[in-house]
Write an enzyme that holds these catalytic residues in place. Structure first.
Site, mmCIF file in Angstrom:
data_model
loop_
_atom_site.group_PDB
_atom_site.id
_atom_site.type_symbol
_atom_site.label_atom_id
_atom_site.label_comp_id
_atom_site.label_asym_id
_atom_site.label_seq_id
_atom_site.Cartn_x
_atom_site.Cartn_y
_atom_site.Cartn_z
ATOM 1 N N CYS A 6 0.851 -1.204 0.000
ATOM 2 C CA CYS A 6 0.000 0.000 0.000
ATOM 3 C C CYS A 6 0.882 1.248 0.000
ATOM 4 O O CYS A 6 0.555 2.239 -0.673
ATOM 5 C CB CYS A 6 -0.942 -0.005 1.206
ATOM 6 N N ASP A 29 10.182 -6.805 -8.981
ATOM 7 C CA ASP A 29 10.542 -7.321 -7.655
ATOM 8 C C ASP A 29 11.932 -6.822 -7.288
ATOM 9 O O ASP A 29 12.853 -6.800 -8.114
ATOM 10 C CB ASP A 29 10.501 -8.850 -7.670
ATOM 11 N N ASN A 85 1.960 -16.588 -3.304
ATOM 12 C CA ASN A 85 2.256 -17.281 -2.059
ATOM 13 C C ASN A 85 1.203 -16.900 -1.020
ATOM 14 O O ASN A 85 0.809 -15.735 -0.926
ATOM 15 C CB ASN A 85 3.648 -16.895 -1.557
ATOM 16 N N HIS A 98 -0.448 -10.497 -4.009
ATOM 17 C CA HIS A 98 0.378 -10.195 -5.173
ATOM 18 C C HIS A 98 0.658 -11.465 -5.958
ATOM 19 O O HIS A 98 0.756 -12.551 -5.388
ATOM 20 C CB HIS A 98 1.699 -9.520 -4.757
ATOM 21 N N HIS A 100 3.370 -13.089 -8.603
ATOM 22 C CA HIS A 100 4.697 -13.000 -9.207
ATOM 23 C C HIS A 100 4.588 -13.461 -10.661
ATOM 24 O O HIS A 100 4.038 -14.531 -10.934
ATOM 25 C CB HIS A 100 5.678 -13.942 -8.512
HETATM 26 P P1 DGP Z 1 6.233 -13.062 -1.160
HETATM 27 O O1 DGP Z 1 7.381 -13.811 -0.568
HETATM 28 O O2 DGP Z 1 5.399 -13.930 -2.092
HETATM 29 O O3 DGP Z 1 5.404 -12.350 -0.131
HETATM 30 O O4 DGP Z 1 6.886 -11.966 -2.106
HETATM 31 C C1 DGP Z 1 7.171 -10.675 -1.726
HETATM 32 C C2 DGP Z 1 8.096 -10.115 -2.737
HETATM 33 O O5 DGP Z 1 8.161 -8.719 -2.549
HETATM 34 C C3 DGP Z 1 9.532 -10.624 -2.640
HETATM 35 O O6 DGP Z 1 9.843 -11.355 -3.824
HETATM 36 C C4 DGP Z 1 10.388 -9.390 -2.529
HETATM 37 C C5 DGP Z 1 9.452 -8.281 -2.891
HETATM 38 N N1 DGP Z 1 9.671 -7.054 -2.163
HETATM 39 C C6 DGP Z 1 9.749 -6.902 -0.819
HETATM 40 N N2 DGP Z 1 9.916 -5.618 -0.499
HETATM 41 C C7 DGP Z 1 9.941 -4.926 -1.678
HETATM 42 C C8 DGP Z 1 10.081 -3.551 -2.004
HETATM 43 O O7 DGP Z 1 10.211 -2.667 -1.158
HETATM 44 N N3 DGP Z 1 10.070 -3.233 -3.325
HETATM 45 C C9 DGP Z 1 9.923 -4.169 -4.306
HETATM 46 N N4 DGP Z 1 9.934 -3.750 -5.572
HETATM 47 N N5 DGP Z 1 9.764 -5.488 -4.027
HETATM 48 C C10 DGP Z 1 9.785 -5.848 -2.732
#
Ligand code: DGP
Length: 112
Positions: A6, A29, A85, A98, A100
């Site tokens: 958010c 990511d 996930n 989210h 991927h």
């Molecule tokens: P999950 O493990 O499925 O909850 O994936 C969360 C993903 O979010 C992980 O692959 C890394 C990504 N992520 C975490 N923090 C940030 C951020 O601040 N910016 C971006 N672009 N991605 C992030």
């Protein structure tokens, strides 16, 4: 509510935008697991797929409809993988639904 994604949607945390429409935001990511690794999120906060119901599923349908368009724009004509996930065993680290998109190389046959 303290939600990382958010905060990204609100522009409080920078992100590399890939796609946006009134319902959906997609960005790269921060820790890519493949040459293309994009996160696609609904602008409506839902903690995970566990919170999806018939009443709010439209938010998710917009996300799903955006995914093939994002994949095409990223040049993933040879295919890609979509993962969401859920919870502790699913290794969900950010509690905002989210998806991927992973691609840009031959992915492994295993998913665990
Ligand atoms: P999950 O493990 O499925 O909850 O994936 C969360 C993903 O979010 C992980 O692959 C890394 C990504 N992520 C975490 N923090 C940030 C951020 O601040 N910016 C971006 N672009 N991605 C992030």
């Amino acid at each position: 509510m303290d939600c990382l994604f958010c905060s990204i949607l609100e522009g409080k945390i920078p992100s590399a935008k890939v796609y946006e429409d009134p319902f959906v935001y997609a960005f790269r990511d921060i820790n890519p697991q493949a040459p293309v690794h994009v996160l696609v999120i609904p602008k409506t906060h839902l903690a995970s797929l566990d919170e999806v119901t018939a009443e709010n599923a439209e938010a998710v349908s917009h996300v799903l409809a955006a995914i093939p368009r994002i994949a095409a724009a990223e040049g993933l004509e040879k295919g890609y993988r979509v993962i969401t996930n859920v919870g502790e065993h699913g290794c969900q680290s950010v509690r905002h639904l989210h998806f991927h998109i992973l691609g840009g190389k031959q992915l492994s046959e295993t998913m665990d």
